[in-house]
Each structure stands twice: as C-alpha cells, then as structure tokens.
Design a protein around this motif. Structure first.
Motif, PDB file in Angstrom:
ATOM      1  N   THR A 295      -2.519  10.466 -21.182  1.00 13.36           N
ATOM      2  CA  THR A 295      -1.524  11.106 -20.312  1.00 13.36           C
ATOM      3  C   THR A 295      -1.631  10.582 -18.892  1.00 13.36           C
ATOM      4  OG1 THR A 295      -1.675  13.104 -21.667  1.00 13.36           O
ATOM      5  CG2 THR A 295      -0.654  13.318 -19.505  1.00 13.36           C
ATOM      6  N   LEU A 296      -2.856  10.399 -18.432  1.00 14.37           N
ATOM      7  CA  LEU A 296      -3.051   9.851 -17.096  1.00 14.37           C
ATOM      8  C   LEU A 296      -2.486   8.435 -17.006  1.00 14.37           C
ATOM      9  CD1 LEU A 296      -4.325  10.209 -14.278  1.00 14.37           C
ATOM     10  CD2 LEU A 296      -6.436   9.251 -15.220  1.00 14.37           C
ATOM     11  N   ALA A 297      -2.750   7.612 -18.020  1.00  8.93           N
ATOM     12  CA  ALA A 297      -2.234   6.242 -18.016  1.00  8.93           C
ATOM     13  C   ALA A 297      -0.709   6.233 -18.110  1.00  8.93           C
ATOM     14  CB  ALA A 297      -2.839   5.459 -19.181  1.00  8.93           C
ATOM     15  N   GLY A 298      -0.158   7.121 -18.934  1.00  9.52           N
ATOM     16  CA  GLY A 298       1.294   7.191 -19.044  1.00  9.52           C
ATOM     17  C   GLY A 298       1.944   7.631 -17.748  1.00  9.52           C
ATOM     18  N   ALA A 299       1.353   8.613 -17.063  1.00 13.77           N
ATOM     19  CA  ALA A 299       1.897   9.069 -15.782  1.00 13.77           C
ATOM     20  C   ALA A 299       1.848   7.954 -14.749  1.00 13.77           C
ATOM     21  CB  ALA A 299       1.120  10.289 -15.289  1.00 13.77           C
ATOM     22  N   ALA A 300       0.742   7.204 -14.737  1.00 17.05           N
ATOM     23  CA  ALA A 300       0.628   6.096 -13.786  1.00 17.05           C
ATOM     24  C   ALA A 300       1.670   5.028 -14.069  1.00 17.05           C
ATOM     25  CB  ALA A 300      -0.777   5.505 -13.835  1.00 17.05           C
ATOM     26  N   LEU A 301       1.840   4.678 -15.345  1.00 15.91           N
ATOM     27  CA  LEU A 301       2.809   3.639 -15.705  1.00 15.91           C
ATOM     28  C   LEU A 301       4.224   4.059 -15.335  1.00 15.91           C
ATOM     29  CD1 LEU A 301       3.544   0.973 -17.073  1.00 15.91           C
ATOM     30  CD2 LEU A 301       3.640   2.217 -19.253  1.00 15.91           C
ATOM     31  N   ILE A 302       4.604   5.289 -15.674  1.00 21.81           N
ATOM     32  CA  ILE A 302       5.971   5.746 -15.393  1.00 21.81           C
ATOM     33  C   ILE A 302       6.186   5.911 -13.892  1.00 21.81           C
ATOM     34  CG2 ILE A 302       7.553   7.695 -15.693  1.00 21.81           C
ATOM     35  CD1 ILE A 302       6.513   7.987 -18.500  1.00 21.81           C
ATOM     36  N   GLY A 303       5.165   6.406 -13.170  1.00 23.89           N
ATOM     37  CA  GLY A 303       5.298   6.537 -11.716  1.00 23.89           C
ATOM     38  C   GLY A 303       5.512   5.195 -11.047  1.00 23.89           C
ATOM     39  N   ILE A 304       4.699   4.194 -11.429  1.00 19.93           N
ATOM     40  CA  ILE A 304       4.847   2.850 -10.847  1.00 19.93           C
ATOM     41  C   ILE A 304       6.181   2.239 -11.252  1.00 19.93           C
ATOM     42  CG2 ILE A 304       3.913   0.507 -10.874  1.00 19.93           C
ATOM     43  CD1 ILE A 304       1.130   1.754 -11.226  1.00 19.93           C
ATOM     44  N   LEU A 305       6.553   2.420 -12.515  1.00 20.33           N
ATOM     45  CA  LEU A 305       7.802   1.845 -13.012  1.00 20.33           C
ATOM     46  C   LEU A 305       9.004   2.436 -12.286  1.00 20.33           C
ATOM     47  CD1 LEU A 305       9.225   0.032 -15.084  1.00 20.33           C
ATOM     48  CD2 LEU A 305       9.213   1.980 -16.655  1.00 20.33           C
ATOM     49  N   GLN A 306       9.033   3.765 -12.157  1.00 18.11           N
ATOM     50  CA  GLN A 306      10.183   4.395 -11.507  1.00 18.11           C
ATOM     51  C   GLN A 306      10.279   3.996 -10.040  1.00 18.11           C
ATOM     52  OE1 GLN A 306      10.813   8.506 -12.413  1.00 18.11           O
ATOM     53  NE2 GLN A 306      11.962   8.912 -10.543  1.00 18.11           N
TER      54      GLN A 306
ATOM     55  N   GLU B 118      13.323   1.912  -8.322  1.00 15.52           N
ATOM     56  CA  GLU B 118      14.005   2.472  -7.156  1.00 15.52           C
ATOM     57  C   GLU B 118      13.906   1.537  -5.961  1.00 15.52           C
ATOM     58  OE1 GLU B 118      12.378   6.292  -6.441  1.00 15.52           O
ATOM     59  OE2 GLU B 118      13.335   7.227  -8.193  1.00 15.52           O
ATOM     60  N   TRP B 119      12.784   0.839  -5.830  1.00 19.55           N
ATOM     61  CA  TRP B 119      12.622  -0.097  -4.719  1.00 19.55           C
ATOM     62  C   TRP B 119      13.584  -1.278  -4.864  1.00 19.55           C
ATOM     63  CZ3 TRP B 119      10.677  -5.222  -4.587  1.00 19.55           C
ATOM     64  CH2 TRP B 119      10.440  -5.721  -3.298  1.00 19.55           C
ATOM     65  N   MET B 120      13.784  -1.738  -6.105  1.00 20.47           N
ATOM     66  CA  MET B 120      14.704  -2.849  -6.316  1.00 20.47           C
ATOM     67  C   MET B 120      16.162  -2.410  -6.244  1.00 20.47           C
ATOM     68  SD  MET B 120      12.846  -5.124  -9.293  1.00 20.47           S
ATOM     69  CE  MET B 120      12.598  -3.745 -10.410  1.00 20.47           C
ATOM     70  N   ASN B 121      16.429  -1.152  -6.569  1.00 25.47           N
ATOM     71  CA  ASN B 121      17.801  -0.649  -6.559  1.00 25.47           C
ATOM     72  C   ASN B 121      17.812   0.743  -5.939  1.00 25.47           C
ATOM     73  OD1 ASN B 121      20.518  -0.405  -7.001  1.00 25.47           O
ATOM     74  ND2 ASN B 121      20.352   0.045  -9.183  1.00 25.47           N
TER      75      ASN B 121
ATOM     76  N   ALA C  99      20.821   4.772 -12.170  1.00 28.32           N
ATOM     77  CA  ALA C  99      20.570   3.489 -12.826  1.00 28.32           C
ATOM     78  C   ALA C  99      19.073   3.250 -12.973  1.00 28.32           C
ATOM     79  CB  ALA C  99      21.221   2.361 -12.028  1.00 28.32           C
ATOM     80  N   ALA C 100      18.294   3.647 -11.965  1.00 27.10           N
ATOM     81  CA  ALA C 100      16.843   3.468 -12.041  1.00 27.10           C
ATOM     82  C   ALA C 100      16.266   4.254 -13.214  1.00 27.10           C
ATOM     83  CB  ALA C 100      16.198   3.908 -10.727  1.00 27.10           C
ATOM     84  N   GLN C 101      16.732   5.483 -13.400  1.00 28.62           N
ATOM     85  CA  GLN C 101      16.241   6.278 -14.521  1.00 28.62           C
ATOM     86  C   GLN C 101      16.666   5.676 -15.854  1.00 28.62           C
ATOM     87  OE1 GLN C 101      17.708  10.216 -13.776  1.00 28.62           O
ATOM     88  NE2 GLN C 101      16.216  10.648 -12.173  1.00 28.62           N
TER      89      GLN C 101
ATOM     90  N   LEU D 167       0.829  -1.201   0.000  1.00 22.74           N
ATOM     91  CA  LEU D 167       0.000   0.000   0.000  1.00 22.74           C
ATOM     92  C   LEU D 167       0.866   1.255   0.000  1.00 22.74           C
ATOM     93  CD1 LEU D 167      -2.724   1.430   0.223  1.00 22.74           C
ATOM     94  CD2 LEU D 167      -2.573   1.189   2.713  1.00 22.74           C
ATOM     95  N   ASP D 168       1.935   1.250   0.804  1.00 19.10           N
ATOM     96  CA  ASP D 168       2.840   2.391   0.841  1.00 19.10           C
ATOM     97  C   ASP D 168       3.493   2.608  -0.522  1.00 19.10           C
ATOM     98  OD1 ASP D 168       4.271   4.414   2.570  1.00 19.10           O
ATOM     99  OD2 ASP D 168       6.011   3.282   1.865  1.00 19.10           O
ATOM    100  N   PHE D 169       3.875   1.517  -1.177  1.00 21.18           N
ATOM    101  CA  PHE D 169       4.434   1.611  -2.524  1.00 21.18           C
ATOM    102  C   PHE D 169       3.401   2.205  -3.482  1.00 21.18           C
ATOM    103  CE2 PHE D 169       4.831  -0.321  -6.743  1.00 21.18           C
ATOM    104  CZ  PHE D 169       6.108   0.071  -7.093  1.00 21.18           C
ATOM    105  N   GLY D 170       2.152   1.781  -3.336  1.00 23.51           N
ATOM    106  CA  GLY D 170       1.100   2.321  -4.191  1.00 23.51           C
ATOM    107  C   GLY D 170       0.891   3.809  -3.967  1.00 23.51           C
ATOM    108  N   LEU D 171       0.932   4.250  -2.712  1.00 25.09           N
ATOM    109  CA  LEU D 171       0.773   5.675  -2.418  1.00 25.09           C
ATOM    110  C   LEU D 171       1.919   6.485  -3.000  1.00 25.09           C
ATOM    111  CD1 LEU D 171      -0.462   5.535   1.298  1.00 25.09           C
ATOM    112  CD2 LEU D 171      -1.796   6.098  -0.729  1.00 25.09           C
TER     113      LEU D 171
END
Length: 652
Positions: free
Chosen positions: A598-609, A613-616, A622-624, A359-363
């Motif tokens: 744009t909303l879907a792209g922002a969500a995808l990039i936010g979750i991806l980044q 970052e969580w994995m590294n 490197a994350a970017q 949940l924290d990751f989702g927020l």
C-alpha cells in the motif's frame, strides 16, 4: 577690550549673520516653492527635475509630506499671493494648512484657489524622489513599500539612496532585501563594467524570479539582418533560415528591412491584371487566356516589362536573397563581457532552480502519497484479509471528517478539539465498521458481486444521511494556528504545514500498523487468517472474529484519515467519493493485504499524478484519465501489484 568697541562688534556680527540667516531661509521648503512657483503650479515631466533636486537637497523635514501631497493632488495655490497650501473642503470654502509647519493657515473661498494637478509622468518622478525618504523611514512598512517601488521601476539614480539606507537598516529581512536589490541595480546600472560583472556573478547564487528577470533583461536581444555581420556588434547568435526560422519568416525580415522586394500574392497579381485590362486584353494578352497560370504569368511579365507593376519575385530570387544575407540576434547590451557573465549566471541560476523544483516536486508527491496512504490503508487491510470490495470506505472517511467538525463546534480550542477528535473518529468509525460487518458483510462472504452492490447501496445511504444531518453546504474543519502557513525553503521550494502534519500522521500510522501486525497476538492472527484461513481455524483462531475486528480496524483508520483530509479539503457528504477510486487503485497497484505494498502504491500514484499534472497543469481531468490508463497498463504486466502477497486476497 574697551567698552566702546562692544557695540561696534555687535553691529558687525549682525551684518555678517543676517545674510547667512536669510540664505538658510531661502533654502527651506517655502522659499524653494516660491522660487520655482511656476514649475510647481504647472509641472512638466522634462523640467521638474531641478525642482525635485532642490527639494530633496534642502534637507527640510517637511519635504516628504509635501511631495506625497503634491502627488496626491492635495496642494493648492492661492491666487492673491501665490503661496502654496494644503487644502481640504470646508463648507463653501477650503481649510488651509501651511506646507512648511503643518499648522492651520485659515480658510479661503474656492474661487481663490487653484488645485495643482501633476500628470502621470510628473507623479512618477515624485514617487522616485519619495523613495529616497521612505528607504530610511522609521516605519518598516514604508521601507518595504519603497523597496517594492524600486523593484517595479528600477533606475540608476536609486543606487546611491539605497546604499545609504543599507548602513542604517536594522531589520534583518529588510536588510537582506536591500542588499539583493542593490546587487540587481548594480548589475543593470553599475558605473563600470567591472562593478556590473561582479554584481552579476553574485546574483548567480540567487533563485528569485526578480533576479532571473534582471539577468534576462541584460540578455535582451533584437533581431537583425544584413549582408554581413556588423562589426563591433554584440551578437547573441546567428540564425539559419530553415532551421532557426522558416524561410518565409527570413524573407519577410528582408522585406521589412528594405533588402528585398515583397512577394506578390495571387490576389495581388489578379488585382493588377484586372486594373490593367484595356480593350479586352492586358498588354496584348487576351482576357480569355488569363484563366490559366501561364497566361497570367505572361500578362504580368508584360506589365512588369512596361514598368506598370514591379517585377514578380521568383523562387530563385528568394533563394538568392536569403543566401546573400545573414540573420542574427544582437544583444541590446553592447559589452560582450557583461552578457557573457549574465549568460553564465543565468545558466547557474536555472540549474539550481531546476534542482529545487525537483525537490519541490518530490515534496508535493510525498504529500499526496501520504494522503492516499491514509485513505487506502484501511481498505488494504479489509480487502487483503477479507476479500471484501467495500464501496462505502469513502463514507467512513466522510464520517471521520464530520466527527472532527462536530467536536470543533463543542470545543472551540482547535488544538484540543483535534486531540479529542482523532480517537473519537476512530471509535465511531470502528463501531460503524463492526456494525456493517455484523449486519451485512458477514452474510455475503465469497459473493463479491453482491458485496459490491450492498456496500454501494450503503454508501449512497450514508451520503444521504449526512446531507439530512449537515446539509449540502461544505463545513469547515479548521486546523490549529500552528499548522497555518508553510515551510518555505526558498523562492522555489516549499510545503504547507498541514501537509507536513499529514505526512507525519501517515508515518505514525505506518509504524503503528506494522507494530500491530508484527508484534501483537491480534496481528499474528490476522496474518494467519490472511495466508490460510482453514489452517488458522484449525489452530484455534476464530476467523469470524478476526474478520469483524479487521473490518472495524480498517474503518477506524479511514475515520482518522477523514480528519486529516478534512483539514485542507472541503468537508461534504460527497468527499469520500473523491478518494474511493484512488484508494482502490493504491491497493491494487501496491498489492492487496500488504502494508508495504500500500505504501509503494501510494508513492507510485502520488508521483504519477503530480508528474502528469506538472506536464499538463491546465487539465486535471485529463491528468486523472492518463493516470487510470497507466494503472490499467501496469496491472496487465503485474496483476498482483508491486508487492505480491500470497493468500486469500490474492486468489490463492
């Protein structure tokens, strides 16, 4: 009653009460200090317990202050009478204070006083005793400090004082912490296994790090090796050489437990052979033959047979030793029922922690996505409708942030300044966008390379202009006090209030833009020009005017995004450059010219980044990089984005 008996009764009463009064006086602070004067003057970690017990049990209200002063080395003993005082430097001597009453006791020269210096071990014992008084101290800060002290160094003797203080605790927050600390102490030091198991099961509903530390402490294990598993031991798990540990590690454990002979290294064999050369040979093996492995083995075997060196450990010896022993981990806690309860509780805690971490990751992802959405929505409108690659879009974000900073210099009320700055930033950047479109962009339509170079040059010029006006130092854009702090759900999940506000702002703008595009005439005209500019012009719509207003609208939204971003990021002339790449990626991935894209792209990039970052977490660069590589791969399979839009921007 005859008058003659009254004097006799009075005398008898005095004889009875005098010893009681004397006994009461002997149990006071001063009397106890004199009774244990040697221990007070030269305290020892192992022997100070009786003195501390007598002081705590006396009930004298002066005891807490004395214990604190004793630990702080502010207690002195006068040599002439052996009395103890608080003393502070006063000229050439010391000003004395009575330890029992706190009143002045005159002065004394420094030569007549000996400072009491308890060592670290004694001071820890004193600190534990002080905790008992601090747990019920009227000052809440002292009670919290006592709880912090218990949490740092928990022990069984703290359970009863802690429980006694729970009954009188009035503050709800402190009371909850005391109860949780009582549960942790009981889990570790409870009087009976049943009490410990009950406390452990109660901890399974907690999430805090200190609770997990308690459970892990109960499940602490030590490594062991033997011919068979020891009877009665609380075995955590059996280790298999080659699976749970390497064969080399397993044999090293055998050697350290004196259950096997150490393996001789090549250097050790060489040293043994060198030390036993006699007459050009080693036990009959000529030195010339030692250059081969077979020769060295033959010479070493001869030395071992003669008893000069220990026999060499062969691979077969190692395998036999490993096969004839068992390797295991044994819990330090002897009761299997307690460790089983702790394992179940820790498993439950970890499951719940994992859920809250998700949940924290989702927020966090949602918060970052809302920032990217605000930064990219203006670019999505201009790029989607006009096909203009505006490299100066980030500078409109910067202009909005600086607008908020200037307004705050004029209006010191941060709430009011924010209310004023939001529409003002929109108007300023809207005007700047219209001016840029009229002066530059309108002459470069359908010439994307020239448009990119021109807007890139404008970007550099606006950055330099901002440096000339505001300097290179970062400027503060302070959020109102009601945006300070964070919404803390529990010890695992939480989100800053400013990020919640940015999310709400992004939601408001999503609804506003959807309303404008779908429910207003200007929105209808924008959509018409986007889908088919020639047909729109034939219907009486002025594409040139629509382009101008659209570019101004996108720039104005970027200005508002600048205020939102500036509330938590540094306001500098280069701040826009930090978001231009993410804005373009958001637009391209989501689908140009489409709000939902744009909303879907922002969500995808936010979750991806956030995921990268969580994995590294230690390498943001490197994350970017990984994120950009993913985007490149993504557009290879879906070049028109998540939500494809037909029209001029899509190349139709």
């Amino acid at each position: 009653m005859p008058r003659a008996l009254l004097p006799a009764l009075a005398l008898l009463l005095c004889l009875i009460t005098a010893p009681l009064a004397a006994l009461a006086q002997q149990t006071g602070l001063t009397a106890i200090l004199q009774q244990y004067s040697d221990e007070v003057a030269k305290p020892g970690r192992q022997t100070v317990g009786d003195l501390i017990g007598a002081l705590v049990g006396s009930g004298d209200p002066a005891v807490p202050a004395f214990l604190q002063a004793w630990a702080d080395r502010e207690v002195y003993q006068r040599e002439s009478d052996g009395q103890f005082y608080y003393a502070k430097k006063d000229g050439d001597g010391f000003a004395l204070t009575d330890v029992a009453t706190g009143e002045s006791a005159g002065t004394a020269p420094s030569g007549e006083l000996d400072q009491i210096r308890p060592n670290g071990g004694v001071r820890r014992v004193i600190a534990s005793a002080l905790v008992q008084f601090q747990l019920s101290d009227p000052e809440i800060s002292n009670r919290i400090a006592a709880l912090d002290s218990i949490a740092r160094s928990p022990s069984a003797d703290q359970i009863e004082p802690l429980r006694a203080s729970i009954e009188t605790e009035e503050d709800p927050g402190v009371l909850a912490r005391k109860k949780r600390l009582d549960g942790m102490l009981t889990a570790s030091f409870g009087a009976t296994p049943e009490a410990r198991i009950a406390a452990i099961e109660a901890l399974s509903s907690e999430l805090s790090v200190d609770v997990r530390a308690v459970l892990n402490q109960i499940l602490t294990s030590r490594s062991g090796v033997a011919e068979t598993l020891p009877e009665g031991a609380n075995i955590a798990r059996e280790l298999i050489p080659g699976e749970d540990l390497t064969e080399a590690e397993a044999y090293a454990r055998l050697v350290s437990a004196d259950l096997a002979r150490p393996v001789q290294s090549r250097e050790q064999i060489k040293a043994a052979l060198t030390a036993n050369i006699d007459g050009g040979a080693v036990v009959g093996v000529p030195v010339g033959q030692l250059g081969t492995e077979a020769g060295r083995e033959r010479a070493y075997a001869a030395l071992a047979e003669a008893g000069t060196v220990p026999p060499r450990v062969t691979e077969e010896d190692r395998e036999t030793a490993l096969a004839s022993h068992v390797f295991y981990e044994e819990y330090t806690e002897a009761d299997p029922a307690i460790t089983a309860a702790a394992e179940d509780a820790l498993k439950s805690v970890r499951t719940r922690v994992g859920m809250w971490q998700a949940l924290d990751f989702g927020l966090d992802s949602l918060s970052l996505a809302s920032i990217y959405f605000l930064a990219a929505i203006g670019l999505a409108i201009t790029f989607g409708v006009m096909g203009v690659i505006n490299m100066a879009h980030g500078e409109f974000i910067m202009m909005g942030a600086y607008t908020g900073y200037v307004v705050q210099q004029i209006i010191p009320d941060y709430t009011l300044s924010l209310i004023v700055a939001l529409p003002l930033a929109f108007m300023i950047t809207f005007a700047a966008g219209v001016a840029m479109e009229r002066l530059v962009i309108r002459w470069l339509y359908h010439r994307p390379l020239e448009t990119l170079l021109a807007t890139f040059g404008i970007s550099i010029a606006l950055q330099q202009l901002a440096k000339n006006i505001f300097g290179t130092q970062a400027r503060p854009l302070t959020s109102p006090h009601w945006l300070d702090g964070a919404w803390i759900i529990n010890d695992v999940a939480g989100i800053a209030n400013i990020r919640i506000a940015i999310f709400v702002l992004a939601l408001v703008f999503l609804c506003l833009i959807l309303f404008i595009l779908n429910k207003t005439r200007i929105g209808l005209e924008v959509r018409a020009v986007t889908q088919n500019p020639g047909m729109a012009a034939s219907m009486g719509i002025n594409p040139d005017k629509i382009n101008m207003l659209t570019f101004g609208l996108g720039s104005g939204i970027a200005g508002i995004a600048g205020i939102a971003i500036g509330l938590y990021a540094q306001v500098t002339s280069e701040m826009g450059a930090n978001y231009i790449v993410q804005s373009f990626m958001t637009v391209v991935v989501g689908g140009v010219g489409n709000v939902w894209g744009t909303l879907a792209g922002a969500a995808l990039i936010g979750i991806l980044q956030k995921g990268i970052e969580w994995m590294n977490p230690s390498n943001t660069l490197a994350a970017q990089t990984y994120m950009i590589l993913f985007i490149i791969l993504f557009i290879q399979f879906r070049p028109k984005g998540i939500v494809a839009l037909k029209g001029r921007a899509a190349g139709d």
